[in-house]
Write a protein that holds these residues in place. Structure first.
Motif, PDB file in Angstrom:
ATOM      1  N   CYS A   6      36.794  71.549 -11.874  1.00  0.00           N
ATOM      2  CA  CYS A   6      36.337  72.704 -12.647  1.00  0.00           C
ATOM      3  C   CYS A   6      37.380  73.026 -13.725  1.00  0.00           C
ATOM      4  O   CYS A   6      38.576  73.144 -13.427  1.00  0.00           O
ATOM      5  CB  CYS A   6      36.168  73.887 -11.691  1.00  0.00           C
ATOM      6  SG  CYS A   6      35.896  75.462 -12.517  1.00  0.00           S
ATOM      7  N   CYS A   9      39.084  76.758 -12.993  1.00  0.00           N
ATOM      8  CA  CYS A   9      40.091  77.057 -11.969  1.00  0.00           C
ATOM      9  C   CYS A   9      40.803  75.832 -11.434  1.00  0.00           C
ATOM     10  O   CYS A   9      41.738  75.952 -10.646  1.00  0.00           O
ATOM     11  CB  CYS A   9      39.432  77.810 -10.819  1.00  0.00           C
ATOM     12  SG  CYS A   9      38.315  76.789  -9.830  1.00  0.00           S
ATOM     13  N   CYS A 120      30.874  76.524  -9.642  1.00  0.00           N
ATOM     14  CA  CYS A 120      32.080  76.231  -8.875  1.00  0.00           C
ATOM     15  C   CYS A 120      32.183  77.269  -7.745  1.00  0.00           C
ATOM     16  O   CYS A 120      32.111  78.478  -7.995  1.00  0.00           O
ATOM     17  CB  CYS A 120      33.295  76.312  -9.792  1.00  0.00           C
ATOM     18  SG  CYS A 120      34.871  76.279  -8.931  1.00  0.00           S
ATOM     19  N   CYS A 123      35.467  79.668  -8.336  1.00  0.00           N
ATOM     20  CA  CYS A 123      35.608  80.671  -9.400  1.00  0.00           C
ATOM     21  C   CYS A 123      34.267  81.174  -9.932  1.00  0.00           C
ATOM     22  O   CYS A 123      34.231  82.118 -10.713  1.00  0.00           O
ATOM     23  CB  CYS A 123      36.456  80.121 -10.549  1.00  0.00           C
ATOM     24  SG  CYS A 123      35.608  78.876 -11.535  1.00  0.00           S
TER      25      CYS A 123
HETATM   26 ZN   LIG Z   1      36.189  76.839 -10.715  1.00  0.00          ZN
END
Ligand SMILES: [Zn+2]
Length: 366
Positions: A6, A9, A120, A123
């Motif tokens: 991701c 994050c 995700c 996050c």
């Molecule tokens: Zn993330």
């Protein structure tokens, strides 16, 4: 091997994957069944073209802008999604959660019509689009704006030589167990036909009798003139003797996407799994080399698979490929494009292609 993470994050969201070429059938729609995964586990492929929503209709985009985006003939709509979407097998994705309000689909699953439907888990950023509705190859498209590739230290998967490819990845059979033509074949032949028309310069293309003729000749005969000049077409590639045909049908490597180096002369790439079958399968059944089996075992052997209808190249893949070839701007080829586009339910994309596995057994619908 690398993984994808991701971009928001840094959480890793895929297994280790190595890059392969984007399959010709990546955006194919086929039948009304659940299709398998688009890619093998442990692999990923990048679509260099824009894909997914938003879409803009052709009338709104206009010829000039469409050509700047690599589309040279009218299509229903152009994607204004990001280029570089990354396809992975659904089983290689983890650490994501569905976004419930974006989980629409036509029938049995998700079709990605609302944009990214996977977030995700760490996050909450939207990172990917899962597609698993009927008629679609099952795939997760990672949004190139929302993920990043993390290269691990381990070496990437080795690229198979052409000779090793023949041993390790034999050809895809043309007929599915249920008796339908393989969607891989329908897409691969359709894509090659578009390139073939472009290099024909509008001349008649003749194909020697055999499996290549079974797959390609009906469409070539239907779309190109019947009178001279004439160009010849033949398979060329690894382990085959040299050809002197005007146009060579060569394999495209499934990992690198590169066409087999033919040298001088016109060459049309064909997906390697279909090319391998055309080049090396003689439809003879395998028999034990030594020893013996009771007669009952032979009788229990399933007969060779036969299709229940004529072969049809994939209409949408053919048009989509042709629309992206600059040659389609030539009037003769544009006329073919328009004709095929307006006559989906007529020859050669519907009726009257011979039954490849049992030649001559199919009665054409005139
Ligand atoms: Zn993330």
């Amino acid at each position: 091997m690398p993984v994808f993470a991701c971009a928001g994050c840094g959480a890793v969201i895929t297994s280790a994957v190595s890059q392969v070429a984007l399959p010709v059938h990546a955006h194919q729609k086929y039948g009304h069944e659940l299709l398998p995964a688009l890619l093998e586990p442990g692999t990923y492929a990048v679509d260099p073209d824009p894909s997914g929503p938003p879409w803009r209709p052709w009338e709104e985009v206009g010829v000039e802008e469409a050509e700047a985006r690599g589309v040279y003939a009218p299509v229903h709509a152009l994607s204004y999604g990001p280029p570089g979407a990354v396809a992975v097998a659904p089983g290689d994705v983890h650490g994501t959660v569905l976004i419930p309000e974006r989980c629409d689909g036509y029938c049995l699953g998700l079709d990605g019509r609302d944009g990214p439907n996977l977030a995700c888990a760490q996050c909450g950023c939207a990172v990917a689009t899962r597609i698993d509705d009927c008629s679609y190859w099952q795939v997760v498209w990672l949004d190139p704006r929302a993920v990043r590739l993390i290269s691990a230290d381990e070496p990437a998967c080795r690229v198979l030589s052409w000779e090793a490819l023949r041993e390790e990845q034999p050809g895809t059979p043309p007929v599915e167990p249920i008796g339908a033509w393989s969607p891989v074949w329908e897409a691969a032949v359709a894509e090659a036909l578009a390139h073939l028309l472009a290099v024909s310069d509008g001349a008649r293309v003749v194909v020697p009798d055999g499996s290549v003729a079974d797959a390609f000749r009906p469409t070539l005969d239907a779309l190109l003139p019947s009178e001279p000049p004439v160009k010849s077409l033949a398979l060329a590639g690894p382990s085959l003797s040299a050809t002197v045909a005007d146009i060579a049908l060569v394999p495209r490597h499934p990992q690198t996407g590169e066409a087999w180096p033919y040298g001088a002369g016109a060459a049309v790439p064909l997906a390697a799994d279909v090319w391998m079958y055309l080049a090396f399968n003689d439809n003879r059944r395998l028999l034990p080399a030594s020893g013996g089996l009771p007669d009952d075992v032979y009788r229990d052997d399933p007969p060779p698979l036969l299709p229940f209808g004529p072969f049809r190249p994939d209409w949408e893949v053919f048009l989509s490929t042709l629309a992206r070839l600059p040659e389609v701007r030539q009037p003769w080829l544009r006329a073919i494009y328009d004709h095929v586009k307006e006559h989906r339910d007529s020859r050669p994309f519907w009726w009257c292609l011979p039954n490849m596995a049992e030649k001559g057994s199919y009665r054409c619908e005139q």
